[in-house]
Scaffold this active site. Structure first.
Site, PDB file in Angstrom:
ATOM      1  N   ASP A 151     -57.779  19.382 113.418  1.00 54.19           N
ATOM      2  CA  ASP A 151     -56.517  18.636 113.457  1.00 54.19           C
ATOM      3  C   ASP A 151     -56.351  17.646 112.308  1.00 54.19           C
ATOM      4  O   ASP A 151     -55.288  17.072 112.146  1.00 54.19           O
ATOM      5  CB  ASP A 151     -56.408  17.865 114.785  1.00 54.19           C
ATOM      6  N   HIS A 182     -66.115  16.147 117.299  1.00 61.17           N
ATOM      7  CA  HIS A 182     -65.892  17.351 118.099  1.00 61.17           C
ATOM      8  C   HIS A 182     -67.011  17.479 119.110  1.00 61.17           C
ATOM      9  O   HIS A 182     -68.156  17.163 118.796  1.00 61.17           O
ATOM     10  CB  HIS A 182     -65.843  18.596 117.201  1.00 61.17           C
TER      11      HIS A 182
HETATM   12  N1  ACO Z   1     -63.809   7.781 116.077  1.00 55.63           N
HETATM   13  C1  ACO Z   1     -64.772   6.843 116.316  1.00 55.63           C
HETATM   14  N2  ACO Z   1     -65.863   7.077 117.070  1.00 55.63           N
HETATM   15  C2  ACO Z   1     -65.997   8.308 117.609  1.00 55.63           C
HETATM   16  C3  ACO Z   1     -65.042   9.325 117.405  1.00 55.63           C
HETATM   17  C4  ACO Z   1     -63.926   9.031 116.588  1.00 55.63           C
HETATM   18  N3  ACO Z   1     -63.002   9.954 116.362  1.00 55.63           N
HETATM   19  N4  ACO Z   1     -65.434  10.428 118.064  1.00 55.63           N
HETATM   20  C5  ACO Z   1     -66.580  10.129 118.668  1.00 55.63           C
HETATM   21  N5  ACO Z   1     -66.935   8.847 118.406  1.00 55.63           N
HETATM   22  C6  ACO Z   1     -68.163   8.164 118.817  1.00 55.63           C
HETATM   23  C7  ACO Z   1     -68.089   7.737 120.281  1.00 55.63           C
HETATM   24  O1  ACO Z   1     -67.542   6.450 120.420  1.00 55.63           O
HETATM   25  C8  ACO Z   1     -69.543   7.823 120.683  1.00 55.63           C
HETATM   26  O2  ACO Z   1     -70.191   6.703 120.161  1.00 55.63           O
HETATM   27  P1  ACO Z   1     -71.456   6.054 120.977  1.00 55.63           P
HETATM   28  O3  ACO Z   1     -72.506   7.101 120.978  1.00 55.63           O
HETATM   29  O4  ACO Z   1     -71.791   4.849 120.204  1.00 55.63           O
HETATM   30  O5  ACO Z   1     -70.932   5.739 122.359  1.00 55.63           O
HETATM   31  C9  ACO Z   1     -70.060   9.028 119.896  1.00 55.63           C
HETATM   32  O6  ACO Z   1     -69.221   9.108 118.736  1.00 55.63           O
HETATM   33  C10 ACO Z   1     -69.990  10.341 120.651  1.00 55.63           C
HETATM   34  O7  ACO Z   1     -68.643  10.540 121.068  1.00 55.63           O
HETATM   35  P2  ACO Z   1     -68.195  11.153 122.448  1.00 55.63           P
HETATM   36  O8  ACO Z   1     -66.856  10.609 122.808  1.00 55.63           O
HETATM   37  O9  ACO Z   1     -69.281  11.011 123.456  1.00 55.63           O
HETATM   38  O10 ACO Z   1     -68.088  12.680 122.053  1.00 55.63           O
HETATM   39  P3  ACO Z   1     -67.345  13.794 122.872  1.00 55.63           P
HETATM   40  O11 ACO Z   1     -68.006  15.070 122.525  1.00 55.63           O
HETATM   41  O12 ACO Z   1     -67.266  13.443 124.313  1.00 55.63           O
HETATM   42  O13 ACO Z   1     -65.843  13.738 122.299  1.00 55.63           O
HETATM   43  C11 ACO Z   1     -63.939  14.104 120.929  1.00 55.63           C
HETATM   44  C12 ACO Z   1     -65.348  14.599 121.332  1.00 55.63           C
HETATM   45  C13 ACO Z   1     -63.084  13.898 122.178  1.00 55.63           C
HETATM   46  C14 ACO Z   1     -63.290  15.175 120.095  1.00 55.63           C
HETATM   47  C15 ACO Z   1     -64.090  12.777 120.135  1.00 55.63           C
HETATM   48  O14 ACO Z   1     -64.848  13.001 118.983  1.00 55.63           O
HETATM   49  C16 ACO Z   1     -62.733  12.170 119.769  1.00 55.63           C
HETATM   50  O15 ACO Z   1     -62.159  11.432 120.566  1.00 55.63           O
HETATM   51  N6  ACO Z   1     -62.192  12.472 118.559  1.00 55.63           N
HETATM   52  C17 ACO Z   1     -60.882  11.995 118.167  1.00 55.63           C
HETATM   53  C18 ACO Z   1     -59.801  12.881 118.791  1.00 55.63           C
HETATM   54  C19 ACO Z   1     -59.717  14.239 118.132  1.00 55.63           C
HETATM   55  O16 ACO Z   1     -59.679  14.362 116.922  1.00 55.63           O
HETATM   56  N7  ACO Z   1     -59.658  15.282 118.980  1.00 55.63           N
HETATM   57  C20 ACO Z   1     -59.494  16.646 118.520  1.00 55.63           C
HETATM   58  C21 ACO Z   1     -60.744  17.451 118.761  1.00 55.63           C
HETATM   59  S1  ACO Z   1     -60.562  19.071 118.143  1.00 55.63           S
HETATM   60  C22 ACO Z   1     -59.648  19.875 119.328  1.00 55.63           C
HETATM   61  O17 ACO Z   1     -59.723  19.617 120.487  1.00 55.63           O
HETATM   62  C23 ACO Z   1     -58.722  20.876 118.892  1.00 55.63           C
END
Ligand code: ACO
Length: 423
Positions: free
Chosen positions: A358, A301
């Protein structure tokens, strides 16, 4: 007022610091460019406060979520979705008479114009329900032109917009669902509460316990401050576009799998893991592999770096609902295994990736008999009062400006047009 000093090219600029009621602080750089010619850069707005808001407070480090000051845990246990919708939009818990009036207005606003029925009925059965939800929402603007000038809306009109859209979104989304199943749509019933009415229009038995479980899920989804969809609704509204356009934009943003669309994506991911033999470790490996675009859906998140308080409540509700319904869902076992593995895996621990709202909601929707491609519509129904409260606050805030970020241009420098024969 507190201030900060910013030094750029040896010159010091003093900028004010504004402070919120929960102690969070922000450097107000709104005049910085005019004075220094320098803008701020913040990819994904992860460190940018886009507005001042009194609707929802969350602390991602501590896992706290409040609507108008009330903890989500208390609201989920004691309130109802309709009451929370009132709270979000009007700032206070309603008195009995206020709640009765608000609830009555929602129950009596479920009818939709014939033209909207025709639009919904013209979609192919295989259309995604979010496409229908968003299109029918914006199409309403054509049927209520008197509501399109947002500067002309008084309190009474705004209240009627809120209750109207809360009533109509149920009718519009269930109508398309029934069409997609080759079944006749059902009209709303005024004697049913919000979630029972939804279940009835879907063609399900409006069982009070199921309706209560659904109501709790909607409460948990009702608002989440300046997330992607609420910000979209605010951005559109900041140009004084009509409310239907703002909400339709919010629905579109929510559809994305990184946002609300994750609930559908989680279920599809769990089904895929099941098809591949149920090996959650393999899925985890894929999620960690930077060469692979696969992400563990329902994990991570932008603001929660401890746990998502909504996920805690949903996980518990999931157990309750499944045991009440006597459902044994193997996908729940896969989800539990995945969560257990992830929470002790250094990749997820170091990055503070926890299950979000979710991760378990889809399993509850599935147990309730709601089809997978309707999951994000369920989220939209839940989030609607939140979008409306953010839109209303934006409109009523004295200092609201049209949202218009700047950029750092990295394209070609000036060049002269070349005739097509010479290229
Ligand atoms: N699976 C694997 N790796 C992940 C995930 C994941 N679900 N989420 C984040 N990471 C990793 C990224 O690859 C990144 O790694 P790095 O530092 O080595 O490059 C690090 O964790 C940080 O992630 P970001 O993408 O920079 O975090 P951001 O805050 O931009 O994204 C998000 C948040 C979009 C929710 C992300 O965690 C994600 O894609 N999750 C899966 C989709 C999801 O469940 N979305 C629902 C969110 S809740 C809502 O909106 C209601």
């Amino acid at each position: 007022m507190a201030s900060a000093k910013i030094v750029i090219d040896g010159k010091t600029y003093e900028v004010p610091i504004i402070e919120g009621t929960e102690g969070e602080r922000a450097i107000d750089i709104s005049k910085l460019r005019a004075e220094s010619k320098v803008i701020t850069y913040d990819n994904g707005f992860g460190n940018t406060g886009s507005c001042q808001s009194a609707v929802t407070f969350l602390n991602g480090e501590k896992g706290i979520l409040h609507y108008r000051g009330y903890p989500i845990e208390q609201l989920a246990e004691k309130s109802t979705f309709v009451e929370c919708s009132y709270l979000l939009n009007y700032g206070e818990l309603p008195k009995k008479s206020e709640l009765r009036k608000f609830d009555k207005a929602i129950r009596s606003s479920g009818k939709i114009p014939k033209g909207i029925k025709d639009i919904i009925d013209s979609f192919p059965k295989k259309a995604h329900p979010m496409a229908v939800c968003s299109s029918s929402m914006v199409a309403l603007s054509g049927f209520y032109p008197e509501l399109n000038d947002v500067l002309e809306l008084d309190d009474k009109k705004k209240m009627s917009i809120i209750t109207q859209l809360m009533g109509q979104i149920l009718t519009m989304s269930t109508r398309f669902y029934r069409n997609s199943q080759g079944k006749a749509p059902r009209n709303p019933k005024e004697d049913l509460d919000y979630c029972s009415n939804f279940l009835y229009m879907m063609g399900m038995k409006p069982d009070p316990e199921l309706a209560k479980a659904l109501d709790t899920l909607l409460i948990l989804h009702a608002d989440h401050e300046q997330n992607c969809s609420a910000s979209t609704a605010r951005v559109i509204g900041s140009a004084h576009a009509n409310v239907f356009a703002s909400i339709s934009g919010g629905i579109d943003a929510l559809w994305g799998p990184l946002h609300g669309g994750a609930n559908q994506a989680v279920l599809e991911m769990l089904e895929q893991i099941q098809k591949d033999g149920g090996d959650s470790k393999k899925a985890l490996q894929r999620a960690k592999n930077k060469e692979d675009s696969f992400r563990l859906m329902g994990f991570g998140h932008r603001v929660y770096k401890n746990f998502d308080p909504r996920a805690k409540i949903i996980k518990k509700a999931c157990d309750t609902v499944l045991s009440k319904l006597g459902v044994k869902d193997p996908l729940l076992d896969i989800a539990r295994a995945l969560e257990e593995e992830a929470l002790k895996d250094p990749y997820f621990v170091e990055r503070k990736l926890y299950p979000n709202v979710d991760f378990y909601s889809g399993i509850i929707y599935r147990a309730l008999g709601i089809p997978t491609n309707m999951f994000t519509v369920m989220f939209a129904i839940g989030r609607l009062p939140g979008w409306l409260s953010q839109w209303k606050e934006m409109l009523e805030f004295k200092g609201t400006k049209i949202v218009r970020p700047r950029q750092i241009y990295v394209g070609e420098n000036h060049r002269d047009y070349l005739d097509i024969k010479k290229r």
